[in-house]
Motif scaffolding. Structure first.
Motif, PDB file in Angstrom:
ATOM      1  N   GLU A  53       0.843  -1.188   0.000  1.00 64.27           N
ATOM      2  CA  GLU A  53       0.000   0.000   0.000  1.00 64.27           C
ATOM      3  C   GLU A  53       0.882   1.243   0.000  1.00 64.27           C
ATOM      4  N   LEU A  54       0.660   2.104  -0.986  1.00 68.05           N
ATOM      5  CA  LEU A  54       1.473   3.302  -1.141  1.00 68.05           C
ATOM      6  C   LEU A  54       0.740   4.568  -0.723  1.00 68.05           C
ATOM      7  N   THR A  55      -0.536   4.453  -0.387  1.00 67.33           N
ATOM      8  CA  THR A  55      -1.304   5.596   0.084  1.00 67.33           C
ATOM      9  C   THR A  55      -1.872   5.286   1.466  1.00 67.33           C
ATOM     10  N   ASP A  56      -2.333   6.315   2.129  1.00 65.28           N
ATOM     11  CA  ASP A  56      -3.002   6.149   3.419  1.00 65.28           C
ATOM     12  C   ASP A  56      -4.382   6.794   3.287  1.00 65.28           C
ATOM     13  N   GLY A  57      -5.310   6.049   2.708  1.00 61.56           N
ATOM     14  CA  GLY A  57      -6.639   6.574   2.436  1.00 61.56           C
ATOM     15  C   GLY A  57      -7.640   6.216   3.518  1.00 61.56           C
ATOM     16  N   TYR A  58      -8.895   6.537   3.249  1.00 61.70           N
ATOM     17  CA  TYR A  58      -9.962   6.184   4.188  1.00 61.70           C
ATOM     18  C   TYR A  58     -10.095   4.667   4.258  1.00 61.70           C
ATOM     19  N   ARG A  59     -10.228   4.158   5.481  1.00 65.36           N
ATOM     20  CA  ARG A  59     -10.248   2.711   5.679  1.00 65.36           C
ATOM     21  C   ARG A  59     -11.662   2.124   5.710  1.00 65.36           C
ATOM     22  N   ASP A  60     -12.654   2.960   6.006  1.00 65.35           N
ATOM     23  CA  ASP A  60     -14.016   2.447   6.094  1.00 65.35           C
ATOM     24  C   ASP A  60     -14.994   3.560   5.742  1.00 65.35           C
ATOM     25  N   GLU A  61     -16.268   3.193   5.713  1.00 71.00           N
ATOM     26  CA  GLU A  61     -17.301   4.149   5.322  1.00 71.00           C
ATOM     27  C   GLU A  61     -17.362   5.328   6.289  1.00 71.00           C
ATOM     28  N   LYS A  62     -17.197   5.068   7.575  1.00 74.98           N
ATOM     29  CA  LYS A  62     -17.274   6.133   8.573  1.00 74.98           C
ATOM     30  C   LYS A  62     -16.216   7.197   8.312  1.00 74.98           C
ATOM     31  N   GLU A  63     -14.987   6.761   8.011  1.00 74.65           N
ATOM     32  CA  GLU A  63     -13.922   7.724   7.726  1.00 74.65           C
ATOM     33  C   GLU A  63     -14.218   8.516   6.452  1.00 74.65           C
ATOM     34  N   ALA A 179     -10.820  26.546  -8.938  1.00 76.89           N
ATOM     35  CA  ALA A 179      -9.496  25.930  -8.949  1.00 76.89           C
ATOM     36  C   ALA A 179      -9.629  24.549  -8.325  1.00 76.89           C
ATOM     37  N   THR A 180      -8.664  23.707  -8.605  1.00 76.82           N
ATOM     38  CA  THR A 180      -8.721  22.346  -8.097  1.00 76.82           C
ATOM     39  C   THR A 180      -7.357  21.899  -7.584  1.00 76.82           C
ATOM     40  N   GLY A 181      -7.328  20.705  -7.056  1.00 81.00           N
ATOM     41  CA  GLY A 181      -6.100  20.101  -6.551  1.00 81.00           C
ATOM     42  C   GLY A 181      -6.395  18.718  -6.010  1.00 81.00           C
ATOM     43  N   TRP A 182      -5.396  18.120  -5.396  1.00 81.39           N
ATOM     44  CA  TRP A 182      -5.509  16.749  -4.893  1.00 81.39           C
ATOM     45  C   TRP A 182      -4.796  16.673  -3.555  1.00 81.39           C
ATOM     46  N   HIS A 183      -5.341  15.851  -2.640  1.00 78.09           N
ATOM     47  CA  HIS A 183      -4.824  15.793  -1.264  1.00 78.09           C
ATOM     48  C   HIS A 183      -4.469  14.354  -0.875  1.00 78.09           C
ATOM     49  N   PRO A 184      -3.586  13.686  -1.627  1.00 78.11           N
ATOM     50  CA  PRO A 184      -3.231  12.300  -1.302  1.00 78.11           C
ATOM     51  C   PRO A 184      -2.158  12.220  -0.227  1.00 78.11           C
ATOM     52  N   TYR A 185      -2.205  11.142   0.533  1.00 78.51           N
ATOM     53  CA  TYR A 185      -1.158  10.841   1.509  1.00 78.51           C
ATOM     54  C   TYR A 185      -0.358   9.644   1.003  1.00 78.51           C
ATOM     55  N   PHE A 186       0.964   9.771   0.985  1.00 77.97           N
ATOM     56  CA  PHE A 186       1.833   8.713   0.482  1.00 77.97           C
ATOM     57  C   PHE A 186       2.787   8.239   1.569  1.00 77.97           C
ATOM     58  N   THR A 187       3.175   6.980   1.447  1.00 73.45           N
ATOM     59  CA  THR A 187       4.172   6.459   2.375  1.00 73.45           C
ATOM     60  C   THR A 187       4.934   5.301   1.735  1.00 73.45           C
ATOM     61  N   LEU A 188       6.168   5.158   2.139  1.00 76.76           N
ATOM     62  CA  LEU A 188       6.979   4.005   1.765  1.00 76.76           C
ATOM     63  C   LEU A 188       7.465   3.271   3.004  1.00 76.76           C
ATOM     64  N   SER A 189       7.375   3.950   4.152  1.00 80.50           N
ATOM     65  CA  SER A 189       7.663   3.324   5.435  1.00 80.50           C
ATOM     66  C   SER A 189       6.992   4.164   6.515  1.00 80.50           C
TER      67      SER A 189
END
Length: 339
Positions: A53-63, A179-189
């Motif tokens: 997994e390279l992102t840290d996204g929402y894990r469930d519907e509540k989030e 205007a637009t943009g993107w708010h991803p969270y990334f991780t490798l460790s």
């Protein structure tokens, strides 16, 4: 017959999602229709041979419904904050939080909570492309934003890259600020402290205590004067606490602006790319869960509070019948691929 990428329907609790899988199962991406939100992007690691997994996204519907952390949110019709939730445009005053005293914080637009539909999908042995669409941004739908915008979001998934193209069309009869943009969270460790970061930027956007940019040219400071925030030469994140916007981004030889997150222990890299705009960086120190487990590397068209800044007016203006696209994405390179 050569196998192709697969797109299947699934659910996250009660929320509809789309799952994209490569023919050899080396890539898996999950998208929620709510907000056209990337929930997961997994690639087979060159270091371990397993899906990672390279992102840290929402894990469930509540989030997903709570939107805490705005994980991989699409930021439209404005990225980041609008000061006091008020702005003046084309001779009119607008209030995004009418009748609300006290806490006037608003950020990252409302497309991230909007229902999208799958308009089209194509697959091949090498990629999958999903076209998501919404007509939900209309006068009266969102306080303080009396404009009509159609949004189309194209996701392209390949063996080593995820690309996003957001196109807005003004279907109203007045010029709209957008205007637009993107708010991803990334991780490798985890945590991110041992990762290195390279940002090809020459300028830092200075802000006040509320993270609103200072007026005019006072908002811009050369990174030569802020070595603590300068990542033009890759360096370890360590304990750096960052919630800041970088400007004057320099493209590489291919025309892409690439911000590089790397793990020296494995040689793996993530290259977050865009062709224009700014990059906002957030080290996740105030997240409700898993603080500093991932870093937000956010391609954005404009700075924070663009709706109140004359220097951003031209970038915002979307004329009636006009369209504008903003493209960005992220590529993965394993230890065997890294230069």
């Amino acid at each position: 017959m050569t196998a192709e990428y697969r797109i299947t329907e699934s659910r996250l609790g009660g929320e509809p999602v789309l799952v994209v899988t490569a023919p050899d199962d080396r890539v898996r991406a999950v998208l929620a229709l709510r907000g056209a939100t990337l929930l997961s992007w997994q690639v087979r690691s060159e270091a371990t041979g397993r899906l990672t997994e390279l992102t840290d996204g929402y894990r469930d519907e509540k989030e997903l419904l709570a939107q805490d952390g705005v994980r991989a949110g699409l930021l439209a019709p404005f990225p980041n904050r609008v000061a006091d939730a008020r702005y003046h445009y084309d001779g009119h005053d607008h209030d995004l939080l009418p009748g609300r005293p006290g806490d006037r914080l608003i950020y990252h637009g409302f497309a991230r909570e909007t229902a999208f539909e799958l308009a089209d999908a194509t697959t091949s042995p090498d990629s999958a492309r999903l076209l998501l669409h919404t007509t939900a941004i209309r006068p009266g739908a969102h306080p303080g934003y009396p404009f009509a915008i159609d949004l189309t979001v194209a996701y392209t998934v390949t063996a080593d890259e995820l690309g996003v193209d957001v196109r807005a069309t003004n279907v109203g009869d007045t010029t709209a600020p957008y205007a637009t943009g993107w708010h991803p969270y990334f991780t490798l460790s985890r945590p991110i402290d041992d990762l290195t970061l390279r940002i090809p930027a020459h300028t830092l956007i200075r802000t006040d205590a509320a993270l609103i940019p200072l007026p005019g040219e006072a908002a811009r400071i050369p990174l030569d004067d802020r070595p603590d925030m300068d990542f033009r030469v890759p360096r370890r994140l360590g304990g750096a606490v960052i919630d800041a916007c970088y400007a004057d981004l320099t493209p590489g030889p291919g025309g892409r602006i690439e911000t590089v997150l790397a793990d020296p222990a494995t040689g793996e890299e993530l290259r977050v790319w865009q062709h224009s705009g700014y990059l906002h960086v957030f080290t996740g120190d105030t997240l409700a869960r898993d603080r500093r487990a991932a870093i937000a590397l956010e391609p954005v068209e404009t700075t924070t509070d663009a709706f109140n800044r004359p220097d951003q007016a031209a970038a915002l203006a979307l004329e009636p019948g006009g369209s504008r696209a903003f493209a960005f994405g992220v590529g993965y390179a394993g230890s065997a691929d890294a230069p």
